[in-house]
Write an enzyme that holds these catalytic residues in place. Structure first.
Site, PDB file in Angstrom:
ATOM      1  N   SER A 151       0.851  -1.184   0.000  1.00 19.12           N
ATOM      2  CA  SER A 151       0.000   0.000   0.000  1.00 19.12           C
ATOM      3  C   SER A 151       0.892   1.243   0.000  1.00 19.12           C
ATOM      4  O   SER A 151       1.855   1.301  -0.774  1.00 19.12           O
ATOM      5  CB  SER A 151      -0.936  -0.056   1.206  1.00 19.12           C
ATOM      6  OG  SER A 151      -1.996   0.845   1.078  1.00 19.12           O
ATOM      7  N   ARG A 220     -12.297   6.255   8.490  1.00 18.23           N
ATOM      8  CA  ARG A 220     -11.867   4.865   8.422  1.00 18.23           C
ATOM      9  C   ARG A 220     -12.858   4.020   7.616  1.00 18.23           C
ATOM     10  O   ARG A 220     -12.453   3.138   6.852  1.00 18.23           O
ATOM     11  CB  ARG A 220     -11.739   4.305   9.836  1.00 18.23           C
ATOM     12  CG  ARG A 220     -11.376   2.837   9.890  1.00 18.23           C
ATOM     13  CD  ARG A 220     -10.048   2.564   9.196  1.00 18.23           C
ATOM     14  NE  ARG A 220      -9.487   1.287   9.604  1.00 18.23           N
ATOM     15  CZ  ARG A 220      -8.254   0.902   9.334  1.00 18.23           C
ATOM     16  NH1 ARG A 220      -7.449   1.690   8.646  1.00 18.23           N
ATOM     17  NH2 ARG A 220      -7.798  -0.261   9.744  1.00 18.23           N
ATOM     18  N   ASP A 323      -8.206  -5.658  -6.369  1.00 18.98           N
ATOM     19  CA  ASP A 323      -7.815  -4.410  -5.688  1.00 18.98           C
ATOM     20  C   ASP A 323      -8.176  -3.201  -6.552  1.00 18.98           C
ATOM     21  O   ASP A 323      -7.650  -3.041  -7.651  1.00 18.98           O
ATOM     22  CB  ASP A 323      -6.302  -4.451  -5.435  1.00 18.98           C
ATOM     23  CG  ASP A 323      -5.798  -3.305  -4.570  1.00 18.98           C
ATOM     24  OD1 ASP A 323      -6.556  -2.358  -4.297  1.00 18.98           O
ATOM     25  OD2 ASP A 323      -4.625  -3.375  -4.147  1.00 18.98           O
ATOM     26  N   HIS A 356      -7.898  -4.762  -1.816  1.00 21.16           N
ATOM     27  CA  HIS A 356      -6.602  -4.265  -1.383  1.00 21.16           C
ATOM     28  C   HIS A 356      -6.098  -5.017  -0.152  1.00 21.16           C
ATOM     29  O   HIS A 356      -4.895  -5.197   0.034  1.00 21.16           O
ATOM     30  CB  HIS A 356      -6.725  -2.768  -1.096  1.00 21.16           C
ATOM     31  CG  HIS A 356      -5.444  -2.093  -0.768  1.00 21.16           C
ATOM     32  ND1 HIS A 356      -4.345  -2.160  -1.601  1.00 21.16           N
ATOM     33  CD2 HIS A 356      -5.054  -1.351   0.291  1.00 21.16           C
ATOM     34  CE1 HIS A 356      -3.345  -1.474  -1.059  1.00 21.16           C
ATOM     35  NE2 HIS A 356      -3.749  -0.979   0.090  1.00 21.16           N
ATOM     36  N   ASP A 357      -7.021  -5.428   0.695  1.00 20.40           N
ATOM     37  CA  ASP A 357      -6.661  -6.177   1.905  1.00 20.40           C
ATOM     38  C   ASP A 357      -5.894  -7.456   1.622  1.00 20.40           C
ATOM     39  O   ASP A 357      -5.310  -8.045   2.535  1.00 20.40           O
ATOM     40  CB  ASP A 357      -7.932  -6.551   2.679  1.00 20.40           C
ATOM     41  CG  ASP A 357      -8.252  -5.541   3.766  1.00 20.40           C
ATOM     42  OD1 ASP A 357      -7.460  -4.608   3.961  1.00 20.40           O
ATOM     43  OD2 ASP A 357      -9.308  -5.694   4.408  1.00 20.40           O
TER      44      ASP A 357
END
Lengths: 404, 404
Positions: A151, A220, A323, A356-357
């Site tokens: 990231s 968040r 992602d 993305h995780d």
């Protein structure tokens, strides 16, 4: 981690002038180091936006209680016998300046004995690299076998290849890009507005009083959605109602809301947002996300390839089909830049629905190419490269996972 | 609109019990009608989340000054000689209950002479259909030649096919789905949290005082990003700095922010968010977005196809390749449901980079199939259908536009 040396410390590296021109009299850096340095086995791990130096190991020595990425965020990857094997490599991770996990930042003590707040100088990814360089010098590590990061940590890794091309042999930017696209820049900017519009933010001077927790939780939650994929969210939550209403009061609601179900996806995000708001400093979120938004590999150069021209090590880009925060296409552009710069390059695409995780939650797919690249470079057994494949078919899974 | 009759009025349709069981003593509905009713030429147009009854025509007669979708939001499509030709059709558009453009909603006057606020009953898409039915009865329109709507207005159109299958000949759901996917539900929920977490919201009781404009602007900005595509944002904004700093103070900022550029994409969203916050009621945003999130075509039935079983008219789905709010795949699922229900169906996919906004900003591509379907049904000259094409190649543009 038994049997492997593990050091966790916070040290002062003296006066530090940031890229903006402002200085702090005494920059503190919190870092952790695993394994034994043998002269050519150092691996710098760069953490992501809300991570810490605590990359691995069950318990943080002498540290405060942490959660999320502050708690051994890559423990599946880093450790004795793991992909980044601390029995072979000397692994260092430094909490970046501007963060809130031990290194100097808005929430740490300023010269007047009060928290810096937004008087802390603005930070850039370049400042992170410069601070890490200072720390490594202090640890007696002149050269790195490898820099790896995911990231915005991947941007940090790219910055090493650009800034210290002769001191890094192998660079592994994971789930990253040369720069964010405007869609993600927009969402990050909206997230920051949620923080600064929170009445409790008070221009950043909230220390000792109520914190802008609603704003930070909203920020968040926006970020969290960008870390998941459409299809992983469909699989994980569907349109189910939450099994328990416990978190429904995380935010103010009106009576009309009660007619509608409190959905699992809302409950999940409320819980995650609340937990994050407890563990992270709102000003740090502003600072670090601005650093990410502002990062541009080509900055000061004609192009990405030009910025990497002096790097003659090896590069492995790792990207994930689901992602949309940092896309496979962006990683392929990076791979092209490394190739154009003459570096031996592999772009390893992992087929994953986890968005993305994936770089955190797919250790079984990330570990093998990482281990093999660290050992053998782009010729590593598990390392694949898009240049070896048919360009068209390779990207198919992105679409399937996002639009399936 | 010269030469075509145009009526704009707000009428009371009496006591109205919402699907939640709560009632208002006197539901007011603001509507506009264009053209002349000849008995079989009525076309109901359903507006999107923040739209109004003012679908076409330069000037709103006797109305207040409006902007965005409140101002003749489909003027390129609806009018004399246009795709939905008011010289041939009697076009009706009704502002939905819960909105803030003339129909009863949280900001309108309640029984005690004060604004309802969040005492206004929760509304559903089904309530919109039921209110429209009431209004059409009053106008003396028993049957509709067609119902057309985009986005949540498309859900409204679907609801007509489900609820009044014998009174609608042709249905045209544009850029819509049988239900939202959890990613969009999540983003909508976060947007609502931005409103209710704004200190000025006051549980919805802000009328006469400061409005939660920051919260509403943030909500709009989140929504706005979902209306655009990754590639349209890249084309439109790139990472350029804003040419003027004028809107930078829309939200509180700290001095550290000044080191970083105020980007075009931020400036655009701040401007749009601010404009929207002036024109729209924050409580209405909560109400209408909840109605959208909650809509599920299959509700009360076994499946989408089952919900549409009684509909034996014709259906044309229109979807857009760059739309990630309502995807081509979701529209194809809807088309399959209509097909399974035995309706003559076409799914017309428009290749567009404009994301969800395409249904508003691509009149040249939306108009022809609309006009031809209204005239000739699925056999209309410009009407295409996915069933006639190779399923694989057809979806390719989605990927290109989002990941190019």
């Amino acid at each position: 981690m038994e049997g492997v040396p593990h050091e966790a410390d916070t040290v002062s590296v003296g006066e530090f002038t940031f890229e903006c021109g402002e200085a702090v009299p005494d920059l503190e850096l919190s870092y952790e180091a695993y394994g034994e340095f043998t002269g050519d086995n150092a691996v710098l791990v760069c953490h992501a936006l809300t991570g810490s130096a605590h990359v691995a190991g069950r318990r943080r020595r002498g540290g405060t209680d942490t959660a999320g990425q502050a708690r051994a965020w890559w423990d599946d990857i880093v450790g004795a016998g793991k992909a980044i094997d601390t029995a072979s490599y000397y692994v260092v991770c430094v909490n970046v300046p501007g963060s809130c996990y031990g290194s100097s930042g808005p929430s740490s003590e300023g010269p007047d004995g009060e928290p810096w707040g937004t008087d802390f100088p603005p930070v850039t990814v370049g400042d992170w690299t410069r601070a890490q360089r200072r720390l490594l010098d202090r640890l007696g590590v002149p050269n790195l076998h490898a820099v790896v990061g995911g990231s915005v940590g991947g941007m940090n890794a790219l910055d090493w290849a650009k800034r210290h091309p002769d001191h890094v042999d192998r660079v592994i930017p994971v789930a990253t890009a040369a720069r964010l696209d405007p869609q993600i820049v927009a969402l990050d900017g909206i997230a920051r507005r949620a923080i600064t519009a929170d009445g409790a933010w008070q221009g950043g001077d909230y220390y000792g009083g109520p914190r802008p927790e609603h704003g930070l939780a909203i920020a968040r939650q926006i970020g969290h959605v960008t870390y998941l994929s459409k299809s992983s969210m469909s699989d994980k939550f569907g349109r189910r109602s939450a099994s328990r209403d416990a978190a429904r009061d995380s935010f103010p609601v009106d009576p009309a809301a009660d007619f509608f179900p409190y959905r699992d996806v809302e409950s999940y995000l409320d819980y995650q947002g609340g937990k994050f708001a407890e563990r992270f400093d709102p000003n740090s979120y502003l600072y670090l996300s601005r650093a990410m938004d502002n990062y541009d590999l080509a900055s000061g150069h004609e192009s990405d390839a030009d910025a990497l021209a002096a790097f003659d090590g090896e590069a492995m880009l790792v990207s994930f089909t689901g992602d949309w925060h940092f896309t496979v296409s962006q990683a392929e552009e990076l791979a092209d830049a490394f190739r154009a710069a003459g570096a031996r390059t592999a772009h390893h695409v992992v087929d994953s629905d986890h968005g993305h995780d994936a770089f955190l939650v797919e250790p079984d797919r990330v570990g093998p190419p990482l281990a093999d690249f660290l050992a053998d470079g782009v010729r590593g057994k598990s390392v694949t490269d898009t240049a070896d494949e048919d360009g068209e078919s390779e990207f198919a899974p992105v679409h399937t996972s996002l639009f399936g």
